[in-house]
Design a protein around this motif. Structure first.
Motif, PDB file in Angstrom:
ATOM      1  N   VAL A 135       3.053   5.909  -3.998  1.00  0.00           N
ATOM      2  CA  VAL A 135       4.265   5.795  -4.119  1.00  0.00           C
ATOM      3  C   VAL A 135       5.022   6.923  -3.913  1.00  0.00           C
ATOM      4  CG1 VAL A 135       5.840   4.994  -5.675  1.00  0.00           C
ATOM      5  CG2 VAL A 135       3.705   3.787  -5.606  1.00  0.00           C
ATOM      6  N   PHE A 136       6.179   7.107  -3.106  1.00  0.00           N
ATOM      7  CA  PHE A 136       6.899   8.325  -2.845  1.00  0.00           C
ATOM      8  C   PHE A 136       8.407   8.125  -3.638  1.00  0.00           C
ATOM      9  CE2 PHE A 136       4.251   8.760   0.703  1.00  0.00           C
ATOM     10  CZ  PHE A 136       3.897  10.358   0.594  1.00  0.00           C
ATOM     11  N   PHE A 137       8.662   9.144  -4.492  1.00  0.00           N
ATOM     12  CA  PHE A 137      10.228   9.239  -4.920  1.00  0.00           C
ATOM     13  C   PHE A 137      10.666  10.399  -4.466  1.00  0.00           C
ATOM     14  CE2 PHE A 137       7.779   6.811  -8.263  1.00  0.00           C
ATOM     15  CZ  PHE A 137       8.647   6.150  -8.803  1.00  0.00           C
ATOM     16  N   HIS A 138      11.683  10.213  -3.615  1.00  0.00           N
ATOM     17  CA  HIS A 138      12.472  11.282  -3.142  1.00  0.00           C
ATOM     18  C   HIS A 138      13.626  11.757  -4.115  1.00  0.00           C
ATOM     19  CE1 HIS A 138      15.101  13.052   0.138  1.00  0.00           C
ATOM     20  NE2 HIS A 138      13.949  13.721   0.298  1.00  0.00           N
ATOM     21  N   ASP A 139      13.912  13.023  -4.007  1.00  0.00           N
ATOM     22  CA  ASP A 139      15.140  13.657  -4.721  1.00  0.00           C
ATOM     23  C   ASP A 139      14.714  13.575  -6.218  1.00  0.00           C
ATOM     24  OD1 ASP A 139      17.344  14.340  -2.801  1.00  0.00           O
ATOM     25  OD2 ASP A 139      17.204  12.086  -2.285  1.00  0.00           O
ATOM     26  N   SER A 140      13.456  13.790  -6.290  1.00  0.00           N
ATOM     27  CA  SER A 140      12.747  13.719  -7.605  1.00  0.00           C
ATOM     28  C   SER A 140      12.342  15.066  -8.363  1.00  0.00           C
ATOM     29  CB  SER A 140      11.264  13.104  -7.324  1.00  0.00           C
ATOM     30  OG  SER A 140      10.602  13.889  -6.725  1.00  0.00           O
ATOM     31  N   ILE A 141      12.878  16.081  -7.922  1.00  0.00           N
ATOM     32  CA  ILE A 141      12.256  17.303  -8.565  1.00  0.00           C
ATOM     33  C   ILE A 141      13.481  18.000  -9.514  1.00  0.00           C
ATOM     34  CG2 ILE A 141      11.427  19.720  -8.030  1.00  0.00           C
ATOM     35  CD1 ILE A 141       9.704  17.681  -6.969  1.00  0.00           C
ATOM     36  N   ARG A 142      14.745  17.917  -9.346  1.00  0.00           N
ATOM     37  CA  ARG A 142      15.639  18.508  -9.967  1.00  0.00           C
ATOM     38  C   ARG A 142      16.789  17.665 -10.129  1.00  0.00           C
ATOM     39  NH1 ARG A 142      14.886  20.712  -5.319  1.00  0.00           N
ATOM     40  NH2 ARG A 142      13.278  22.142  -6.095  1.00  0.00           N
ATOM     41  N   LYS A 143      17.689  18.180 -11.194  1.00  0.00           N
ATOM     42  CA  LYS A 143      19.030  17.574 -11.273  1.00  0.00           C
ATOM     43  C   LYS A 143      19.914  17.993 -10.286  1.00  0.00           C
ATOM     44  CE  LYS A 143      22.666  16.949 -14.895  1.00  0.00           C
ATOM     45  NZ  LYS A 143      23.016  17.328 -16.077  1.00  0.00           N
ATOM     46  N   PHE A 144      20.890  17.293  -9.555  1.00  0.00           N
ATOM     47  CA  PHE A 144      21.849  18.010  -8.853  1.00  0.00           C
ATOM     48  C   PHE A 144      23.002  16.811  -8.741  1.00  0.00           C
ATOM     49  CE2 PHE A 144      19.032  16.583  -5.370  1.00  0.00           C
ATOM     50  CZ  PHE A 144      19.800  15.970  -4.828  1.00  0.00           C
ATOM     51  N   ALA A 145      24.275  17.044  -8.210  1.00  0.00           N
ATOM     52  CA  ALA A 145      25.222  16.234  -8.061  1.00  0.00           C
ATOM     53  C   ALA A 145      25.540  15.771  -6.676  1.00  0.00           C
ATOM     54  CB  ALA A 145      26.719  16.818  -8.461  1.00  0.00           C
ATOM     55  N   SER A 146      25.701  14.519  -6.658  1.00  0.00           N
ATOM     56  CA  SER A 146      25.716  13.802  -5.091  1.00  0.00           C
ATOM     57  C   SER A 146      26.951  13.140  -5.267  1.00  0.00           C
ATOM     58  CB  SER A 146      24.696  12.864  -4.884  1.00  0.00           C
ATOM     59  OG  SER A 146      24.953  12.333  -3.902  1.00  0.00           O
ATOM     60  N   GLY A 147      27.757  13.284  -4.050  1.00  0.00           N
ATOM     61  CA  GLY A 147      29.014  12.545  -3.595  1.00  0.00           C
ATOM     62  C   GLY A 147      28.920  11.758  -2.633  1.00  0.00           C
ATOM     63  N   LYS A 197       0.657  -1.370  -0.024  1.00  0.00           N
ATOM     64  CA  LYS A 197      -0.010  -0.136   0.074  1.00  0.00           C
ATOM     65  C   LYS A 197       0.753   1.487  -0.042  1.00  0.00           C
ATOM     66  CE  LYS A 197      -4.776  -0.612   1.333  1.00  0.00           C
ATOM     67  NZ  LYS A 197      -5.800  -0.284   2.629  1.00  0.00           N
ATOM     68  N   LEU A 198       1.939   0.985   0.403  1.00  0.00           N
ATOM     69  CA  LEU A 198       3.062   2.387   0.369  1.00  0.00           C
ATOM     70  C   LEU A 198       4.451   1.955   0.053  1.00  0.00           C
ATOM     71  CD1 LEU A 198       3.055   5.671   2.432  1.00  0.00           C
ATOM     72  CD2 LEU A 198       5.283   4.306   2.080  1.00  0.00           C
ATOM     73  N   LEU A 199       5.076   2.512  -1.165  1.00  0.00           N
ATOM     74  CA  LEU A 199       6.336   2.195  -1.620  1.00  0.00           C
ATOM     75  C   LEU A 199       7.026   3.536  -1.673  1.00  0.00           C
ATOM     76  CD1 LEU A 199       8.533   0.376  -3.063  1.00  0.00           C
ATOM     77  CD2 LEU A 199       7.279   1.048  -5.163  1.00  0.00           C
ATOM     78  N   PHE A 200       8.173   3.492  -0.961  1.00  0.00           N
ATOM     79  CA  PHE A 200       8.965   4.777  -0.746  1.00  0.00           C
ATOM     80  C   PHE A 200      10.285   4.297  -1.684  1.00  0.00           C
ATOM     81  CE2 PHE A 200      11.339   8.306   0.605  1.00  0.00           C
ATOM     82  CZ  PHE A 200      10.469   9.071   1.012  1.00  0.00           C
ATOM     83  N   ILE A 201      10.783   5.121  -2.712  1.00  0.00           N
ATOM     84  CA  ILE A 201      12.014   4.902  -3.195  1.00  0.00           C
ATOM     85  C   ILE A 201      12.974   6.216  -3.077  1.00  0.00           C
ATOM     86  CG2 ILE A 201      12.931   4.720  -5.826  1.00  0.00           C
ATOM     87  CD1 ILE A 201      10.019   3.647  -6.551  1.00  0.00           C
ATOM     88  N   ASP A 202      13.938   5.785  -2.680  1.00  0.00           N
ATOM     89  CA  ASP A 202      14.938   6.735  -2.377  1.00  0.00           C
ATOM     90  C   ASP A 202      16.362   6.073  -2.128  1.00  0.00           C
ATOM     91  OD1 ASP A 202      16.076   9.118  -1.267  1.00  0.00           O
ATOM     92  OD2 ASP A 202      15.456   8.844   0.859  1.00  0.00           O
ATOM     93  N   GLY A 203      16.597   5.364  -3.306  1.00  0.00           N
ATOM     94  CA  GLY A 203      17.924   4.515  -3.286  1.00  0.00           C
ATOM     95  C   GLY A 203      18.947   5.214  -4.051  1.00  0.00           C
ATOM     96  N   TYR A 204      19.519   4.594  -5.327  1.00  0.00           N
ATOM     97  CA  TYR A 204      20.306   5.074  -5.977  1.00  0.00           C
ATOM     98  C   TYR A 204      19.470   5.997  -7.142  1.00  0.00           C
ATOM     99  CZ  TYR A 204      24.476   5.782  -9.211  1.00  0.00           C
ATOM    100  OH  TYR A 204      25.333   6.274 -10.237  1.00  0.00           O
TER     101      TYR A 204
END
Length: 213
Positions: free
Chosen positions: A156-168, A126-133
């Motif tokens: 279903v939630f997708f995190h970091d889903s709004i814009r492009k940005f670099a991650s280290g 009933k709830l899926l949260f996507i916050d991996g790679y």
């Protein structure tokens, strides 16, 4: 709830990662959105893919506990950023520190997990949260791995889903650009889905199936 939030924010690592938390005001930020969905949906099965130190799975598991209906969180994270989730006993203890014993952690990528017996036992998510790679390709893999077992009223939630940005996060020599937003654009073109962006913090997108008239 206030005491639980105070305990949560004792740890600085649970005050970051783009969810708009404010420890001084006992404010979970976007965490209230995640928590409210758990309370509204009353799920028995929740899947969370990826988390730095567990802010989201902790919030989801707390909502399941408060629902008091035996709900369980399946948390999938291969601990590629560091070894925080590698030791099973330490992982269980981490969640127990917050009064939670309803979390099952799988030290695996989604690609690995779908080959495990546990994957075949998961039904009616009933709830899926996507916050991996945070690549468009991996977000697609994560979503499609569970799409067939989502219920008609699932969130279903997708995190970091709004814009492009670099991650280290995986190391200075492994910097990459988040591109989940690109996959979200494709989902928005589907007539059977509703997509809503919450442009706070690192951004999160809520995806739900269009209700049947």
């Amino acid at each position: 709830m206030n005491e639980w939030i105070d305990n949560l924010f004792r740890y600085p690592e649970l005050q970051s990662m783009g969810h708009c938390q404010d420890a001084g005001n006992r404010d979970l930020g976007l965490g209230w959105l995640y928590y409210s969905q758990i309370r509204l949906l009353k799920p028995k099965t929740v899947v969370c893919i990826g988390s730095w130190r567990g802010f989201v799975p902790l919030i989801l598991a707390k909502g399941l506990l408060d629902n008091a209906n035996g709900g369980k969180l399946h948390f999938i994270d291969p601990s590629l950023a560091d070894d925080f989730w590698v030791d099973r006993a330490k992982t269980l203890k981490w969640f127990e520190n917050f009064g939670l014993n309803n979390v099952e952690h799988y030290l695996a990528t989604t690609q690995d997990f779908i080959e495990m017996p546990a994957y075949k036992r998961i039904k009616k998510v009933k709830l899926l949260f996507i916050d991996g790679y945070h690549s468009a390709k991996q977000a697609k893999i994560d979503y499609e791995a569970f799409e067939k077992v989502l219920t008609p009223d699932s969130s279903v939630f997708f995190h970091d889903s709004i814009r492009k940005f670099a991650s280290g996060i995986y190391g200075e020599d492994k910097v990459y650009n988040h591109s989940v937003y690109s996959y979200i654009r494709k989902l928005k073109k589907r007539h059977d889905l509703q997509c809503m962006d919450f442009d706070f913090g690192s951004g999160v997108t809520l995806v739900r199936k269009v209700p049947t008239p």
